[in-house]
Each structure stands twice: as C-alpha cells, then as structure tokens.
Scaffold this motif. Structure first.
Motif, PDB file in Angstrom:
ATOM      1  N   TYR A   1      -2.555  -0.929   4.059  1.00 29.08           N
ATOM      2  CA  TYR A   1      -2.368  -0.206   5.313  1.00 29.08           C
ATOM      3  C   TYR A   1      -1.056   0.570   5.290  1.00 29.08           C
ATOM      4  CZ  TYR A   1      -1.298   0.732  10.173  1.00 29.08           C
ATOM      5  OH  TYR A   1      -0.947   1.356  11.334  1.00 29.08           O
ATOM      6  N   LEU A   2      -0.001  -0.090   4.861  1.00 31.61           N
ATOM      7  CA  LEU A   2       1.301   0.579   4.826  1.00 31.61           C
ATOM      8  C   LEU A   2       1.273   1.757   3.876  1.00 31.61           C
ATOM      9  CD1 LEU A   2       3.815  -2.393   4.958  1.00 31.61           C
ATOM     10  CD2 LEU A   2       3.297  -0.729   6.733  1.00 31.61           C
ATOM     11  N   ARG A   3       0.563   1.575   2.773  1.00 31.23           N
ATOM     12  CA  ARG A   3       0.546   2.665   1.803  1.00 31.23           C
ATOM     13  C   ARG A   3      -0.198   3.873   2.384  1.00 31.23           C
ATOM     14  NH1 ARG A   3      -1.717   0.955  -3.687  1.00 31.23           N
ATOM     15  NH2 ARG A   3       0.104  -0.385  -3.671  1.00 31.23           N
ATOM     16  N   ILE A   4      -1.298   3.591   3.072  1.00 33.20           N
ATOM     17  CA  ILE A   4      -2.076   4.704   3.628  1.00 33.20           C
ATOM     18  C   ILE A   4      -1.305   5.392   4.748  1.00 33.20           C
ATOM     19  CG2 ILE A   4      -4.130   5.302   4.946  1.00 33.20           C
ATOM     20  CD1 ILE A   4      -5.509   2.936   3.490  1.00 33.20           C
ATOM     21  N   ARG A   5      -0.700   4.581   5.595  1.00 36.51           N
ATOM     22  CA  ARG A   5      -0.132   5.154   6.809  1.00 36.51           C
ATOM     23  C   ARG A   5       1.291   5.674   6.598  1.00 36.51           C
ATOM     24  NH1 ARG A   5      -1.467   6.530  11.475  1.00 36.51           N
ATOM     25  NH2 ARG A   5      -0.344   5.946  13.363  1.00 36.51           N
TER      26      ARG A   5
END
Lengths: 673, 305
Positions: free
Chosen positions: A625-629
């Motif tokens: 999630y952190l990587r995408i966002r």
C-alpha cells in the motif's frame, strides 16, 4: 446640497454600464421624441464626467426637479403618462435619471433591472428577427454587467463576466424554449391598447378612392408568403383575391354591407393546386387566396362575393392551406337585387363616361363585345401607367378618362367598372395582390404590399363573374413582370421593389427567407398553434398546461440538481485506497479502531501487535500500500499483492480488554521508527 | 518501503551514545541538518544544548564555533569587520564567527535585534555582505541557536518573522531517570566526545543532503500536507495558518525524516513526526498567554487522504 462623492462603482465599470444601457435604449430611439433622447444621453454623459472628475453627484433637490420636469414634459408630449408610448418614454427617461444617483451596487441593480424591462418593451413595437437579435445581445450585455456590478471581484476582467453570462444564458435556453411553448397564450397583447398595438399594421383597405395618393405601393413589407405544393402558377395568373368592392358613391368604392351569406357557387375548370399561405396580420378580417379558391383549410368562410373572411380581424400571423383553380366559373346566376346593386351608379355622375358607354352598347352586339370594346379603348387611347398620377378633383372618372389619362390600377379598375355599369353590365372592383416573387433561398413566394392591385369582375351571362384587368391593357408588364417593369423610365420605383437581382437583391431575399422562418416558427406561434401543440401533447386545458409547465420545470431543475450532485460526489478512491480501507474496516470490525489521522505505518504496527499471527499479512499489505500510494515506483504486481493480502487478512475478534494497550491509537505524531 | 540501513545510521548510533535518552531530539536535529535548515533549541541551561551541538559537529567533522550572544554585541562581532592594516595601508576583512560550518549561537535572544538580524540574514542568504562585498559562507552551513525561555528580563525574543528562518524548534528536556543515572555514573561528555571519531565527512553530509532533496513525495502525500496547511488556516484558535513557505519546510523536514528512516519516499508518519517541531514556532494561538499550540491535536484533526 451635495451628495457624497460616488463610491462603490468603479469608473471603468460605469463605462460598461453606460454602454450596455445605451445598447438597450437604442431601438427605442426610433419611437422616442428627440428631446427625450438628448436628455437620456445628457444624463449618461453627465454621470460619466462626474465620475471622471470624481465630483459629487447632483443633490436630492436637483434630481427631484429633474424628475418633475421630465414627467411634465412627457405629459405635454403624449398627453398622458400612461399607455405604451408614454410609458416607455417615461421608463427610458427614468433609466437615464437613475444614472445621476448611481452610487453603489444596489443602484446599478435597479438600472439593470430597468434595462431588462426596456428590452422587453422593445417587443411591443417590433417583433422582427432583428429586434430579437438585439434583445439577445442586450440581455447578454445586461447579464454581464449584473455579474460585474454584483459581487464579482474588482480584479476579474469584464470579458470573463461576459463569458460567464453567455454560459448562463445558454443554460437558460431550454427553460426559454419550454416557457415559449407552454406558457399560456392569449389572443392579442396583454395590455388592452389595440390602437397602439395594431396601428402599425399595413395592408389593403376596405375602400378605394381613385385619386388618393398611392401609399400602398410604396411599402415593400411582405403581405404574405406562399408555399406551393405543385409549383407556382404562371406569372400572369397570380391574382390574389382580397376585398371585393361593389358599392360606389361616385368617388369611393366600398364593400357591400349586405352581402348575402350564401356563398357563390364555384366550378373548377382545371385541377385545383394546393398551397399554404402565411399571412401577416393586417387588422382586417379577410384572408387572401389565389383566384379562385375552391376550398380552404381554416376557420373562415367565403361570402357572396367570394371573399374569404374570418369573424374577427386578423391580429396574429396565421397559416392556412387552400386550393385554387386557375380556370373556373364563379357564380351561376345573379339575383335581381344583386344585379341592380352591381349596376348602380350615382345619378348625375360621370356624364362623359356614360355617354361613351352608351355608344359602345349601341355599337356592340352583346355584353362580351362591350367588354372587349372597353379594353380596346384603354389599349388604343394614350393612357399611361404611373404611380404619381395627377390629383383628380371634381369628377374623378371623367377627368381620368378624358383629360389626365394617367394612373395606376385603382384608376383603371374604377373607371372600367363605371363604364361597364353604364353599359348595363354588372361589374365590381376586386382588390388584392397581383404577382409575387419566388424566393430561391426558401422555396416560397413572397407577396409584398407593393404588389397590391385592383381589377374588375364583370358578370357575363352563362360565364359568371369574369375577371377583366384594364391595367393590363395599358401596362401589360405590370401583370407579367411586376410593378417596377410597368413604370415608365424616370419614374422612381419604390425601394426594394426591384430587388432580386445582383448581390443586394439576393441578400435581401436571403434575409426575407430568414424572416419567413422566424415568422413561421416563432411569431406565428400564437394561441392557435399552441392549442394544436397542446392537443398533440394531449394537454387540453390551460390548467393542464400549467401542470405540464410546472412538472417540466421541476424535472429540469431536478435533473440539474442531480447532475450537480453527481459532479460533486466524493471522488471514488483509487483501488489501493479501497483495498486499504477494506483492511482497516476489517480490523475495525474486529475491534481495532483507529482515527482517520493515523498513518498507515502506525496503524500497521498496532495491528501487527494485536494479531501477531497476521503480522506477515499486515506487513505485506502495508508495504504494498505504501509503495503504491507514496512510493516512487509501483507496479501492477503491487496492486495484485495488496488485494491478495487484504483477502487473506482474517483478524480474530478482539476479546475483553487484554490487548487494550495495543488497541489504543498511538499518538498521531509517533514516528515510523 | 523500509529501506536498507543507510550511511546516516552510524551517525545516529554514535550520537545516541553521547547524548543519552534523547533519541527523538537527536534525530530531529540531524533531520534538520539533512534538510539544510537551521535549528532553534529552546530550553533551560544545562540540559545538553551545547553538547548536542558539539556532538553533531564532532561526528560530522564540521568546523565548529560557539558564539555566546550578549546585549552589547554588534553585528560586526557576528559577521566580521574590515580593519585597517597599517602595515599594508589597507582594510582587511576579518571574518566573524559566522564563517564556520557549524555555529552554535548561544542565547541568541540576549543580543539586540540588530545583531540578531545580522545572524539571521547570514543564515537565510548563506552569505555575508559587508561594505558592499559579498562573501559566501562555508558549505555546509548549519546554525544551532539556543534560547532560554525562562528569565526573559533584558532579552529580545526573536520576532515571529525571524523564527520562520529556523526550520525546526525543539526543546530537549530533562533526561529520564535511567539516562540520568548513566550520565551521572559515566564519563564526562566532553571527554567522551573528544575520543569519538567523526563518522562522516562534510562532503558525506552534502551527499546525504542531496539525497534528501531527492526523496519522493507522492501526490497523495502532498495532498496530506495541503490538508494540514488548510486545517491550520481554518482553525479559529490560531492567529493565522501556516504559510506556503512553512508548507515547503514541512515537506523538506519530512523528506529528511524519511531519509533517516532509510526510505526514498515520504509517508504521512514522516510528516507527523516533524510537524510539531516545524510548525510549533510558526503558529500562535489567539489567547494572550501565547501558550504552545498542541500540534498533536492539529494532526489528529486531519484525516489522511
């Protein structure tokens, strides 16, 4: 007594306001007296100068005096301050005066609302396409200024306001169309001022006095327009029947008052052709048909003289379909009373004409010979065709026949009828229009007021009423080619009559075609057409119309509201955020609540502490999630992994208060460490 | 997201061995340094302000100077002055204490506003202009200013506009009992420091600073920062919201924080971590007491988009 210096209205705004109001009042200048126009311009100019110099506006006393004086002047000019003309004059003048006390946005609002009203009043005088275009432009200008003076920030340019106003007005078009179609219409204008409303209508008269100056021929206003289903009739046959004048007092031909109600029998000798007439209102009851009409699709009746009449004067533009036969027999028998009336001549009038007629009667074998002798007389004697005939004073017929010998259709028709009656042949004058020009731009025929004509009908036993046109003997071109051709060289033709050739002519035809459409689709939409539309929409009464109107407006506004709501809906989150929310939602259901301000790292740490068995899944979710966002690079695989991990996340229900420490939201500022 | 151990990790570790029990403050100070901002420490004397500055200078091998501000100090005492050299018959510029890589400006609020502004201008411009001549300050250039919040008699507190020049404001506070015991039992910090070797060169620091500038801030994160700024502007208890420059500072500090954490992208926690230090001195409550703004409360009111 001075007012505080103008504040609130910036100078450049004032300029625009003056310009817009100038545009609004401009068409009224045609109706307004000169002193009033000058006063209005002076008010605007004065206000402009005051603003330019930063001077104070006139005091209350000055303004009061000005208003009283102006109202008095209007009373003197018009004899009233009520009514259409005086009312509009007063309104225009007050709009000018309002500028003298224009201080703030509220005053500007008053001026602009006055402006809207003045735009509307312009339609009381003229409803042409041109005034509609002017009204649209003026409304746009006023709306722009409304935006400019009411709340728009000083910095924004007027051009931006104009764009906004344009957008708003465009958006209002559906409502305008709706109101146009459905708003209940009543016959005649809303203000009961017929003399004002219909004074300007032109057309044929119900009487004819040869020797009066020809006014009619000067006007190139369209009288009516015709669309032919089977093509137009040949040029020489375009006789449009109007009022029939049979009563004669030695000077003036008038319509018979006692015309029988029973129509004359018409027998078509050729196939009737079909056409549709769009008739301009002329404030008279009769309709025009191509000679001679066999049937008509309208609530109007043929009378004994075969005039097509309505029961009321024509005050709105109408369309009707008719059929006419070019070869016909009109009337089979003539009653004694009728015959007598059509032979009547004042006892001691026209002795020379009577003498001439008696001579023809003696020489000729039958009625037809007399008619032909009469026509020959006009052809052989030096008669001339002119629109500017000498005035005839004492015995107009004798004077015309034996002295001046110059005139136009009225003179010839009148004199010929007198001669025929003197020769014991029943005769009457028929007025109407002769000719019409096809407009290639619209595929219809325009018949103008300048095409007005008068001819004669004589009763021949066995043939009925036969059309005889003495003018044709003198000026055959008038019949074949129209008025302009018939006039001798050097005789000025009425302006526009010669149109049709060259660029100007073709432009004017195109303009007329546009007007024709305007008339047909907009102005002709009166109570009758509205009734038809309502019937087609199964809306019978006006109550239903009002319901339909309200319902449609509600629907329209509802749709608009729905659209706006849809536009402002919360943006659907991206898939990663959705997956993350699912994750948080599941954790929350299991008992791990978190404030919206808690960062993903922090939350993940708490979740992992809460469910150590799920720690790996939670780490996976958070990492992806952190990587995408927030990350610099992300791949589709991140999304897949995130979704899969969220599906795998199965938190056990938090029990009791054992994991309380972990469940408490961490301080928002806690670092990701 | 969690990156590998970076070269800043040994720096943090070494600093923590000298300054006991103040992990957060040390981290913030170093983040401030990495973000190329200046640091304002507001605390009582004796809690280790000077030690912190010393440690940082030592570990990074920076040229270190300490300047004690007093009320009779002139701008020339900070930036330097041109002095007539009789021997060569010319004016020679004698650089002031500001010409160093790490300056500890002790009790900066004791100096007159004139002197303060000389320092603050040098901080902002990273150069000194005297007598029409502009001289760049050494690179890197880092100011740690201290201020004593108590005993304000005879001081000139920095005005708000000048506070904005400091990227962060922190306070150190008393150590916890374990750290204090360690401190009391252990070696004197000065000696310990003297024995500690530098773990990074000034060039290394500049390299790290460049990396911080390169830390990624995604749209979602910038939206979060914007939401925070918007919230401060609409909070009625605050006199005025954060300026766009404050927003830039916040993002810069958050980048440094992310870098310290070994990440190449900022996450909301980074912003939250630095927010109290970055925003604290830039926000003022409406009440006359001028109480500290509860930065945590502000953050808690802003949902992460």
């Amino acid at each position: 007594m001075t007012a505080p210096p103008p504040a609130g209205i910036a100078h450049d705004r004032l300029k625009w306001l003056l310009a817009a109001m100038g545009l609004v009042i401009a068409p009224h200048a045609l109706q307004l007296p000169l002193w009033l126009i000058i006063s209005v311009i002076a008010c605007g100019g004065l206000r402009y100068l005051l603003s330019l110099r930063g001077d104070a506006l006139p005091g209350r006393l000055t303004r009061l005096l000005a208003v009283i004086t102006a109202t008095g002047a209007i009373y003197v000019t018009y004899g009233t301050i009520l009514g259409l003309d005086a009312g509009v004059a007063l309104l225009s003048l007050m709009a000018g005066f309002k500028f003298l006390e224009l201080r703030n946005a509220r005053d500007a609002l008053v001026i602009l609302l006055l402006g809207y009203f003045l735009v509307a009043t312009a339609f009381l005088f003229d409803q042409s396409l041109l005034s509609a275009a002017h009204a649209a432009a003026a409304t746009w200008a006023l709306t722009t200024l409304l935006i400019t003076t009411q709340g728009a920030s000083d910095a924004s340019p007027v051009g931006a306001h104009a764009r906004l106003a344009g957008t708003m007005l465009t958006q209002a078009i559906p409502i305008m169309v709706l109101l146009f179609a459905l708003f209940p219409r009543i016959q005649g204008p809303l203000w009961g001022m017929p003399e004002d409303a219909y004074a300007a209508m032109t057309g044929l008269s119900d009487e004819m006095t040869p020797g009066a100056i020809s006014n009619l021929s000067q006007s190139t206003d369209p009288a009516f327009r015709v669309e032919f289903t089977d093509g137009p009739p040949p040029r020489g046959q375009r006789y449009w029947r109007g009022p029939v004048l049979a009563a004669y007092d030695g000077q003036t031909w008038t319509q018979e008052r006692t015309t029988g109600r029973n129509a004359t029998e018409v027998r078509a000798l050729s196939e009737p052709s079909r056409y549709v007439v769009t008739l301009e209102p002329h404030n008279q009851p009769w309709l025009l048909t191509l000679d001679v009409a066999t049937s008509v699709d309208h609530t109007a009746e043929f009378d004994r003289a075969h005039q097509l009449r309505k029961s009321t004067p024509l005050r709105e533009r109408i369309r009707y379909e008719a059929r006419s036969a070019l070869h016909y027999q009109l009337g089979r028998s003539l009653g004694d009373g009728e015959r007598r009336r059509h032979l009547a001549l004042p006892d001691d009038a026209h002795p020379q004409a009577r003498e001439l007629a008696r001579r023809w009667r003696d020489e000729a074998g039958g009625d037809r010979d007399v008619v032909e002798q009469g026509l020959r007389h006009f052809a052989s004697e030096p008669f001339s065709y002119t629109l500017q005939p000498p005035l005839l004073d004492d015995d107009s017929v004798d004077q015309f026949l034996f002295e001046t010998r110059a005139g136009f259709c009225e003179h010839y028709a009148s004199a010929f009828s007198v001669l025929m009656r003197a020769a014991d042949i029943p005769a009457r004058v028929v007025t109407g229009y002769l000719g019409g020009r096809m407009n290639p731009a619209g595929d219809y025929m325009i018949v103008r007021q300048s095409d007005a004509h008068a001819w004669v009908e004589v009763w021949l036993e066995g043939e009925g009423w036969v059309r005889v046109d003495p003018t044709a003997q003198v000026a055959p071109e008038r019949v074949e080619h129209g008025l302009a051709e018939a006039l001798p060289d050097g005789d000025p033709a009425p302006g526009g009559v010669t149109g049709g050739d060259g660029l100007v002519g073709s432009l004017s035809l195109r303009w007329d075609a546009m007007n024709a459409y305007w008339n047909r689709w907009v102005l002709a939409y009166g109570p009758t057409l509205q009734d038809n539309l309502m019937q087609r929409l199964s809306l019978g009464s006006w109550q239903r119309v009002v319901i339909a109107l309200t319902a449609t407006m509600a629907l329209l506004l509802g749709a608009l509201a729905a659209l706006l709501l849809y536009r402002s809906r919360p943006r659907p989150p991206d898939p990663a955020t959705r997956a993350w929310r699912t994750f948080r939602h599941r954790a929350a259901r299991a008992g791990l609540r978190a404030p919206a301000s808690e960062g993903p790292h922090t939350f993940a740490r708490r979740a992992a502490a809460q469910w150590p068995d799920q720690a790996e899944v939670i780490t996976t979710i958070t990492t992806h999630y952190l990587r995408i966002r927030y990350g610099r690079h992300q791949t589709a695989a991140d999304m897949t992994a995130l979704r899969r991990a969220v599906r795998r996340f199965r938190p056990s229900r938090m029990s009791g208060d054992a994991p309380r420490a972990a469940a408490e939201p961490g301080a928002a500022g806690s670092h990701a460490g | 997201m969690r990156g590998q151990e970076t070269s800043v990790a040994p720096l943090l570790q070494a600093a923590e061995t000298v300054i006991l029990g103040k992990t957060g403050q040390v981290r913030l100070a170093i983040a401030c340094l990495l973000a190329e901002g200046h640091l304002l420490i507001e605390d009582l004397p004796g809690v280790g302000k000077t030690t912190l500055a010393h440690t940082i200078g030592r570990l990074l091998g920076l040229e270190f100077r300490r300047l004690q501000f007093t009320s009779d100090m002139l701008p020339a005492d900070v930036v330097g002055a041109s002095i007539y050299d009789r021997h060569h018959a010319r004016f020679d510029f004698h650089p002031g204490p500001v010409f160093t890589q790490l300056l500890l400006a002790d009790e900066v609020n004791r100096a007159t506003p004139r002197t303060q502004s000389a320092l603050l201008e040098a901080m902002e411009e990273r150069q000194v202009t005297t007598e029409g001549e502009t001289r760049p300050l050494p690179e890197p250039f880092f100011v740690i200013a201290t201020q004593n919040p108590e005993n304000q008699v005879g001081t000139f507190p920095l005005p708000e506009s000048q506070l904005d020049r400091f990227l962060m404001r922190i306070s150190i506070g008393y150590p916890d009992s374990r750290a204090e015991r360690q401190l009391l039992a252990g070696q004197d910090r000065r000696h310990l420091l003297a024995e500690t070797p530098a773990v990074m060169s000034p060039e290394g620091l500049q390299h790290e600073q460049a990396q911080v500038r390169d830390v990624h801030a995604s749209d979602a994160l910038i939206a979060y920062v914007q939401a925070i700024l918007a919230h401060t502007r609409s909070t009625p208890e605050l006199q005025h919201g954060l300026s766009p420059r404050a927003g830039q500072a916040l993002l810069r500090a958050a980048r440094a924080w992310a870098h310290l954490d070994g990440r190449d992208a900022v996450v909301p926690e980074d912003v939250q971590a630095v927010f109290p230090s970055v925003a604290g001195h830039r926000l003022q409550t409406c009440n006359t007491a001028g109480e500290a703004v509860p930065a945590e409360a502000l953050l808690a009111a802003v949902p992460i988009p």
